[in-house]
Design an enzyme around this catalytic site. Structure first.
Site, mmCIF file in Angstrom:
data_model
loop_
_atom_site.group_PDB
_atom_site.id
_atom_site.type_symbol
_atom_site.label_atom_id
_atom_site.label_comp_id
_atom_site.label_asym_id
_atom_site.label_seq_id
_atom_site.Cartn_x
_atom_site.Cartn_y
_atom_site.Cartn_z
ATOM 1 N N GLN A 126 0.850 -1.202 0.000
ATOM 2 C CA GLN A 126 0.000 0.000 0.000
ATOM 3 C C GLN A 126 0.881 1.246 0.000
ATOM 4 O O GLN A 126 1.523 1.545 1.012
ATOM 5 C CB GLN A 126 -0.871 -0.027 1.262
ATOM 6 N N GLY A 127 0.926 1.967 -1.116
ATOM 7 C CA GLY A 127 1.773 3.156 -1.234
ATOM 8 C C GLY A 127 0.965 4.422 -1.020
ATOM 9 O O GLY A 127 0.589 5.089 -2.002
ATOM 10 N N SER A 129 1.542 6.648 2.286
ATOM 11 C CA SER A 129 2.325 7.630 3.052
ATOM 12 C C SER A 129 3.533 8.128 2.270
ATOM 13 O O SER A 129 4.157 7.380 1.513
ATOM 14 C CB SER A 129 2.821 7.008 4.357
ATOM 15 N N GLU A 244 -8.881 -1.396 6.050
ATOM 16 C CA GLU A 244 -7.671 -1.593 6.856
ATOM 17 C C GLU A 244 -8.042 -1.642 8.339
ATOM 18 O O GLU A 244 -7.692 -2.565 9.056
ATOM 19 C CB GLU A 244 -6.683 -0.445 6.601
ATOM 20 N N SER A 363 -2.682 7.110 13.402
ATOM 21 C CA SER A 363 -2.151 7.309 14.757
ATOM 22 C C SER A 363 -3.317 7.484 15.742
ATOM 23 O O SER A 363 -4.446 7.801 15.341
ATOM 24 C CB SER A 363 -1.235 8.537 14.792
ATOM 25 N N GLU A 365 -3.953 9.827 17.817
ATOM 26 C CA GLU A 365 -4.525 11.185 17.815
ATOM 27 C C GLU A 365 -5.512 11.326 16.652
ATOM 28 O O GLU A 365 -6.604 11.873 16.802
ATOM 29 C CB GLU A 365 -3.409 12.240 17.664
HETATM 30 C C1 LIG Z 1 4.911 -0.410 11.183
HETATM 31 C C2 LIG Z 1 4.326 0.574 10.196
HETATM 32 C C3 LIG Z 1 3.891 0.128 8.957
HETATM 33 C C4 LIG Z 1 3.360 1.024 8.029
HETATM 34 N N1 LIG Z 1 2.974 0.550 6.802
HETATM 35 C C5 LIG Z 1 2.503 1.438 5.875
HETATM 36 C C6 LIG Z 1 2.165 0.982 4.550
HETATM 37 O O1 LIG Z 1 2.265 -0.217 4.220
HETATM 38 N N2 LIG Z 1 1.754 1.908 3.635
HETATM 39 C C7 LIG Z 1 1.621 3.237 3.947
HETATM 40 O O2 LIG Z 1 1.205 3.999 3.073
HETATM 41 N N3 LIG Z 1 1.944 3.691 5.174
HETATM 42 C C8 LIG Z 1 2.393 2.827 6.147
HETATM 43 N N4 LIG Z 1 2.744 3.292 7.398
HETATM 44 C C9 LIG Z 1 2.704 4.747 7.639
HETATM 45 C C10 LIG Z 1 1.612 5.187 8.576
HETATM 46 O O3 LIG Z 1 0.355 5.126 7.942
HETATM 47 C C11 LIG Z 1 1.982 6.633 9.007
HETATM 48 O O4 LIG Z 1 3.165 6.546 9.771
HETATM 49 C C12 LIG Z 1 0.890 7.263 9.823
HETATM 50 O O5 LIG Z 1 -0.214 7.532 9.020
HETATM 51 C C13 LIG Z 1 1.383 8.577 10.483
HETATM 52 O O6 LIG Z 1 1.946 9.431 9.538
HETATM 53 P P1 LIG Z 1 3.386 10.075 9.772
HETATM 54 O O7 LIG Z 1 4.329 8.991 10.151
HETATM 55 O O8 LIG Z 1 3.700 10.907 8.573
HETATM 56 O O9 LIG Z 1 3.231 11.036 11.052
HETATM 57 P P2 LIG Z 1 2.595 12.484 11.066
HETATM 58 O O10 LIG Z 1 1.320 12.481 10.309
HETATM 59 O O11 LIG Z 1 3.634 13.470 10.672
HETATM 60 O O12 LIG Z 1 2.256 12.635 12.595
HETATM 61 C C14 LIG Z 1 3.213 13.016 13.592
HETATM 62 C C15 LIG Z 1 2.478 13.186 14.920
HETATM 63 O O13 LIG Z 1 1.501 14.252 14.825
HETATM 64 C C16 LIG Z 1 0.216 13.778 15.200
HETATM 65 N N5 LIG Z 1 -0.813 14.408 14.355
HETATM 66 C C17 LIG Z 1 -0.784 14.530 13.003
HETATM 67 N N6 LIG Z 1 -1.922 15.136 12.570
HETATM 68 C C18 LIG Z 1 -2.669 15.421 13.682
HETATM 69 C C19 LIG Z 1 -3.946 16.040 13.893
HETATM 70 N N7 LIG Z 1 -4.669 16.491 12.870
HETATM 71 N N8 LIG Z 1 -4.385 16.132 15.171
HETATM 72 C C20 LIG Z 1 -3.641 15.658 16.206
HETATM 73 N N9 LIG Z 1 -2.433 15.069 16.060
HETATM 74 C C21 LIG Z 1 -1.951 14.937 14.831
HETATM 75 C C22 LIG Z 1 0.262 12.269 14.955
HETATM 76 O O14 LIG Z 1 -0.669 11.590 15.751
HETATM 77 C C23 LIG Z 1 1.701 11.939 15.342
HETATM 78 O O15 LIG Z 1 1.803 11.787 16.744
HETATM 79 C C24 LIG Z 1 3.259 2.406 8.346
HETATM 80 C C25 LIG Z 1 3.699 2.856 9.603
HETATM 81 C C26 LIG Z 1 4.226 1.969 10.520
HETATM 82 C C27 LIG Z 1 4.685 2.506 11.853
#
Ligand SMILES: Cc1cc2nc3c(=O)[nH]c(=O)nc-3n(C[C@H](O)[C@H](O)[C@H](O)COP(=O)(O)OP(=O)(O)OC[C@H]3O[C@@H](n4cnc5c(N)ncnc54)[C@H](O)[C@@H]3O)c2cc1C
Length: 382
Positions: A126-127, A129, A244, A363, A365
């Protein structure tokens, strides 16, 4: 809701239980095996499950599924967890890829993609992020340029689980910039063997590399691989995320109960079962795990009514991820300092892996925002 299984459901449960008893490989045999053999074993296991009719239980029969209801799927999930059977390799394809193709795909696409996905001949990833688009998914910048009969894709994705072994990627791209960032997105099914794709593994805190960065340099994608309407990819992406959290949530509800039981056993073995503080913590975890299971049944009722998972999936995912972190913390506390060094019972690994639970698939939040806005009807945060 009626918690008792009907007679045909009981028969299905007994059939699954007996089959798993004689066919399920042991998970412990996987310790210390390299990534390639791990993937090969999980692929062979999915093939075996598929041949026995236990993959794609709710999918249409004409595309290799079994055409049964979500209740049978839930029974099967519970039996898999109770038998401590390993997961099939294609978790993302089965939980999201297949259901989204069933929901938005053309007949040709269903025929092309579903059977090899079920048989584990083609693995999916799944692409979604990107480095600057995670929670705020609509901020994504990977571009898909219309070139007549195909698109040319440029950009970068990150955290892509299984990209290193996948054949197909559900790729959310930006075709046009519009005032609303959710408009102008196009959902592509990209062949990971296409020229111009580079996959770089990322190592996690556990030492494993389950996920990757993907770089796209002028990757050609035929228009027959657009899922849904061009420019309307947001709707397809939302179906993907509902599945999901929904399918994941349902499986996790049972898993939490198993973890709570394993934790009680762990405390007993170490002679800590009589410690009043440990007992209280484990009792609290067990209560929460049971509450999660009951919420799981509520989610199933919603799926039965509407055919797609509702926001209940977000409750399950949120509750499970935080509970799982607390349970693995308790397990390490119970082990004492030794728990941080050795990993006899596997709790150190589980503790480290659980850190990602409150980030992956939304996440905590963000899930709280979804529940506040879409379930409780509170004003929007932004
Ligand atoms: C083990 C693992 C597997 C994964 N596999 C996939 C995959 O196969 N495909 C894929 O596409 N992605 C994948 N991901 C990515 C995952 O979906 C993202 O990490 C997740 O959506 C959070 O995005 P980010 O890491 O950019 O954090 P950010 O969005 O930058 O968030 C950083 C912090 O800010 C908080 N935050 C952000 N927005 C808000 C808001 N509006 N209100 C309050 N708090 C907020 C978040 O809760 C977090 O604490 C994976 C992640 C992990 C850890």
């Amino acid at each position: 809701m009626d918690f008792d299984l009907s007679e045909p459901e009981k028969r299905f449960r007994d059939e699954v239980r007996a089959w798993l008893k004689s066919n399920s490989p042991a998970k412990d045999g996987e310790d210390g095996v390299d990534q390639k053999s791990f993937i090969d074993r999980r692929r062979a296991w999915q093939k075996k499950l598929y041949e026995a009719g236990y993959v794609g239980i709710t999918w249409p029969k004409e595309f290799g599924g079994r055409g049964l209801s979500f209740m049978e799927q839930l029974i099967f999930n519970d039996e898999m967890i109770l038998a401590q059977a390993p997961e099939p390799i294609n978790v993302i394809g089965l939980g999201m890829g297949g259901p989204v193709v069933v929901a938005h795909g053309t007949e040709e696409q269903k025929k092309r993609y579903l059977p090899p996905l079920l048989a584990a001949e083609e693995i999916w990833c799944q692409g979604f992020s990107e480095p600057n688009a995670g929670s705020d998914l609509s901020g994504l910048q990977t571009r898909a340029e219309d070139r007549g009969d195909h698109y040319v894709v440029n950009g970068q994705k990150v955290w892509t689980t299984l990209a290193h072994v996948a054949k197909w990627c559900m790729l959310l791209t930006r075709e046009r910039k519009e005032a609303n960032p959710r408009d102008g997105l196009t959902y592509l099914l990209v062949d990971m063997e296409s020229p111009g794709i580079e996959v770089r593994p990322l190592v996690q805190i556990t030492g494993d590399a389950e996920f990757n960065e993907i770089f796209f340099h002028d990757v050609k994608v035929p228009k027959s691989q657009v899922l849904g309407e061009p420019g309307q990819g947001w709707a397809v992406a939302m179906t993907t995320l509902l599945h999901e959290r929904g399918t994941l949530g349902m499986a996790l509800a049972t898993r939490a109960q198993i973890t709570a039981a394993e934790l009680a056993e762990h405390a007993r073995k170490l002679g800590r079962g009589g410690d009043p503080l440990v007992r209280q913590k484990i009792a609290q975890h067990t209560i929460e795990a049971r509450a999660l299971q009951l919420n799981g049944y509520r989610a199933v009722t919603a799926v039965r009514r509407n055919g797609i998972p509702g926001p209940e999936g977000s409750i399950l995912k949120l509750m499970w991820s935080e509970l799982n972190q607390r349970m693995t913390e308790t397990a390490l506390d119970v082990s004492g300092p030794a728990g941080q060094v050795g990993d006899g019972a596997g709790w150190k690994y589980q503790f480290l892996r659980s850190r990602a639970n409150t980030i992956e698939a939304g996440s905590s939040e963000v899930l709280r925002n979804i529940l506040a806005e879409r379930v409780l009807g509170l004003p929007r945060s932004r």
